[in-house]
Design an enzyme around this catalytic site. Structure first.
Site, PDB file in Angstrom:
ATOM      1  N   CYS A 267      48.043  47.520  40.323  1.00 12.64           N
ATOM      2  CA  CYS A 267      48.107  45.914  40.510  1.00 12.64           C
ATOM      3  C   CYS A 267      47.922  44.729  39.357  1.00 12.64           C
ATOM      4  CB  CYS A 267      47.005  45.724  41.730  1.00 12.64           C
ATOM      5  SG  CYS A 267      47.253  46.905  43.364  1.00 12.64           S
TER       6      CYS A 267
ATOM      7  N   CYS B 138      43.588  47.542  42.591  1.00  9.72           N
ATOM      8  CA  CYS B 138      43.363  48.335  41.212  1.00  9.72           C
ATOM      9  C   CYS B 138      43.757  48.213  40.369  1.00  9.72           C
ATOM     10  CB  CYS B 138      43.652  50.036  41.806  1.00  9.72           C
ATOM     11  SG  CYS B 138      45.792  50.055  42.387  1.00  9.72           S
TER      12      CYS B 138
ATOM     13  N   ASP C  84      24.961  38.052   9.593  1.00 11.04           N
ATOM     14  CA  ASP C  84      24.241  36.277   9.161  1.00 11.04           C
ATOM     15  C   ASP C  84      23.025  36.453   8.762  1.00 11.04           C
ATOM     16  OD1 ASP C  84      25.097  34.127   7.766  1.00 11.04           O
ATOM     17  OD2 ASP C  84      24.614  33.303  10.203  1.00 11.04           O
TER      18      ASP C  84
END
Length: 730
Positions: free
Chosen positions: A38, A35, A442
């Site tokens: 952890c 989880c 760009d």
């Protein structure tokens, strides 16, 4: 994943260290992490070691990627630190990673089957007890409880191993995790049931214990399947890596070796149809290769002596001899795989918030359970209802749904974007992307194809094209590549140095030679055309020390989906702005063709970052989209950034997201997925809070049995996971 600590010996970790720029890197497979808590514990523990620069754990694959500066012995200290935290560690090997995940799934599936079998049989006995209340003798009830215990206790001993083992490792490391209250609740339920069965009166809760495990295992199995499904992208990439290659030995003989044993400088023979194992340069032979994995382009690329090749490319022509320039772990395909994995599980503000909440929540659960125990003991003046209600609080308040709320959404969102060719490099990228207010673009290589062609080669003085090509071959700038392509194969200038945003220079025949922008060269200003092909014309200049500069003209074209992307941004309320280092005429022509009203030309990398700072000072959150080396500072400094897949390495590294197939329409798609992910996270947090606000007080007040608590807690985790999977809908 099997236990691994016993196979690990001191010093072995150093064998798996690899170079990563100026730093060193190590990949470990971590056992027992389930989880977000952890992740925080492992990454935090490892990052505290002196010399460790970065540690990132991917729950899907179990890979812990560590960057550090220090001696080889630091690798063993890292392994010991992970073990001290209560987890296992071993070298991460891509060829065995899928087997480890499959093994974990099989273990969970077996545990779930055992828990399900026990639940079905114990529930049948419990129904008999409940339905026979008032008619069944106590001796019969006790007998049925003994039978239930005979079924449930072995099942709990087997099926609860994932939770017991994780809780034991956490407590051994003097920490708590979410499996501690689960293990405590199951153990207390079984202990109370055994006690009441032995004394021959009262109720037994074997059914609650096995049902809790059954639903918990369903949730954990679904979570693993979900992560495996989203993480399949990285595994598919890893599967495309060639496992072996034929190395040309010093005596000329061929020897088949594992790809992991290939080192820079090795010469490899690549037959027709064979996948290239590592990055390299063609030293002998000519042919074609399928580079779609790397560039997204389906058209084969021509190869000849000196051509760059990347891992994952497939040789479509005659046999080639390739000189390896990188080991397998440092090759492009391995880098992309790591990018995918990094994007699947990042460290976002939401994850950090959930982790902090979980850290507070786990001790809070124990305090509430203890308070319930004491409170009900005082009220009822007997231990039995106090223990039952405390067990129900432990079970119903398990914070599994809270821990899953954010990672489940991120995993699904990153997997969804990867399917559309977008790599997410950082966990908080989607959060920032959802908040952008301005998009800065760009021009060359982003709005245009970035593959200009030389259009005045016939008018260039003799020898100047070949001389410029020697410099151009040392650069990845689109104009340099176009010039090198026009000049054909040849040698690159020794000692050439590229100056970002300006050009390339080197000393050739004791004279300084430059190839780059006119302003850097000091070339005369040319009259600009504002119409026709000339409006899109690009230029670069060659200057040989002591001679007049020579002009090279190129033509580029807009990407096919540039207009569609601009319209999609405006539909979302985002006004695009064009920033380019090119001359005014081609920038103005592109802006006019796309209907962009805000544009600037002739900007240096510093000018672009200055403009981003101006926008930030005005309260704007900027999304920068670029591809060149000169865009890297702006990509790194923007609020969020996207790089094209064909961009320079440094630009891909600086960006939050990478568009692998260079499709501009992926930008509005990424914005949509980011917004949808934000909604799913908010919904998951709301569902988690609502569940706890309603369920926990009911359990504290004694209205919930351990069995009902088990069902409610497991259902909350499943609801959060299912809500996250809604992102997969197109």
């Amino acid at each position: 994943m099997a236990a691994i600590d016993s196979s690990w010996v001191d010093g072995e970790a150093a064998a798996f260290i690899r170079g990563e720029g100026d730093a060193r890197a190590l990949d470990l497979a971590v056992e027992g992490a389930w989880c977000g808590a952890c992740i925080a514990k492992i990454e935090g523990g490892v990052s505290q070691l002196p010399g460790v620069q970065r540690a990132r754990l991917n729950l899907t694959s179990g890979r812990l990627s560590i960057s550090f500066n220090g001696p080889d012995a630091l690798a063993d200290r890292i392994v010991k630190a992970i073990k001290a935290l209560g987890y296992g560690a071993r070298p991460y090997l891509p060829e065995t990673a899928a087997d480890a995940v499959t093994g974990q799934e099989k273990n969970l599936l077996r545990a779930m089957a055992v828990a399900g079998f026990a639940t079905a049989n114990v529930m049948l006995l419990s129904i008999a007890v409940w339905s026979g209340a008032g008619e069944m003798t106590q001796s019969t009830r006790t007998l049925l409880h003994w039978v239930s215990g005979a079924i449930a206790l072995p099942a709990v001993a087997y099926a609860a191993r994932p939770f017991f083992g994780s809780a034991f490792r956490a407590l051994k490391a003097r920490r708590v995790n979410m499996d501690v209250p689960i293990s405590l609740g199951v153990s207390l339920a079984c202990a109370l049931s055994v006690y009441e069965t032995v004394i021959g009166h009262g109720d037994a809760y074997f059914d609650a214990a096995v049902m809790l495990l059954f639903f918990l295992l369903i949730g954990r199995y679904l979570d693993m399947r979900l992560r495996a499904r989203a993480g399949a992208a990285a595994r598919r990439l890893a599967a495309l890596e060639a496992r072996a290659a034929r190395r040309v030995e010093p005596d000329g003989s061929l020897r088949a070796v594992p790809a992991s044993e290939i080192r820079p400088g090795d010469h490899l023979l690549i037959s027709a149809g064979e996948r290239i194992a590592v990055d390299g340069v063609v030293s002998e032979g000519e042919g074609e290769a399928d580079a779609s994995l790397v560039t997204g382009e389906s058209a084969p690329v021509a190869l000849r002596a000196g051509s760059q090749v990347w891992s994952g490319m497939v040789n479509l022509g005659a046999a080639l001899t390739v000189r390896a320039t990188a080991a397998r772990d440092n090759s492009l395909l391995a880098e992309i795989t790591r990018l995918v994995e990094a994007g699947e599980q990042g460290r976002s503000a939401y994850v950090r918030l959930a982790d902090r909440a979980a850290k507070i929540y786990v001790p809070l659960v124990h305090i509430m359970a203890f308070s319930t125990l004491v409170g009900w003991f005082i009220i009822a003046q007997e231990p039995r209802p106090a223990i039952i209600n405390a067990i129900a609080v432990l079970i119903i308040s398990c914070p599994c749904a809270l821990a899953l709320a954010v990672p489940a959404v991120q995993v699904v969102a990153c997997g969804r974007l990867y399917k559309d060719g977008v790599l997410v490099r950082s966990g908080d990228a989607l959060e920032r992307l959802e908040r952008v207010s301005v998009v800065v673009l760009d021009k060359t290589g982003t709005l245009t194809e970035g593959r200009p062609r030389l259009i005045n080669g016939d008018s260039v003085p003799d020898g100047m094209l070949a001389l410029a090509a020697r410099l151009a071959r040392a650069s990845r700038h689109p104009l340099s590549q176009a010039l090198a392509e026009a000049a054909g194969p040849g040698e690159a200038a020794a000692g050439a140095v590229e100056v970002p945003g300006r050009g390339v220079e080197a000393e050739i025949d004791r004279r300084r030679v430059r190839f780059g922008s006119g302003r850097w060269i000091g070339a005369p200003v040319q009259p600009e055309s504002l119409e026709g092909e000339g409006a899109f014309e690009l230029e670069a200049w060659l200057q040989v020390e002591g001679e007049q500069p020579v002009r090279f003209a190129f033509a580029d074209q807009l990407r096919a989906d540039a207009r569609e992307m601009i319209d999609a941004l405006r539909a979302r309320g985002l006004e695009p702005e064009l920033l380019s280092g090119d001359r005014e005429a081609p920038v103005a022509a592109v802006a006019q063709a796309l209907g962009i009203t805000r544009w600037r030309s002739g900007l240096t990398p510093g000018d672009k970052t200055t403009r981003l700072s101006e926008l930030a000072a005005a309260g704007e959150r900027t999304l920068m989209v670029g591809d060149g080396i000169n865009d890297a500072p702006a990509l790194a400094g923007a609020y969020a950034s996207i790089s094209m897949g064909s961009a320079a390495d440094i630009s891909r590294s600086a960006a939050d997201l990478v568009i692998q197939r260079d499709r501009l329409v992926s930008i509005p798609l990424a914005l949509d997925v980011a917004c949808a992910a934000r909604r799913r996270v908010d919904e998951n947090f709301a569902l988690t809070i609502l569940y706890n606000v309603i369920a926990v007080p009911i359990a504290v007040l004694g209205f919930v049995t351990p069995l009902v608590a088990a069902v409610a807690m497991s259902a909350s985790s499943v609801v959060v996971t299912v809500n996250a999977m809604r992102l997969m809908r197109r």
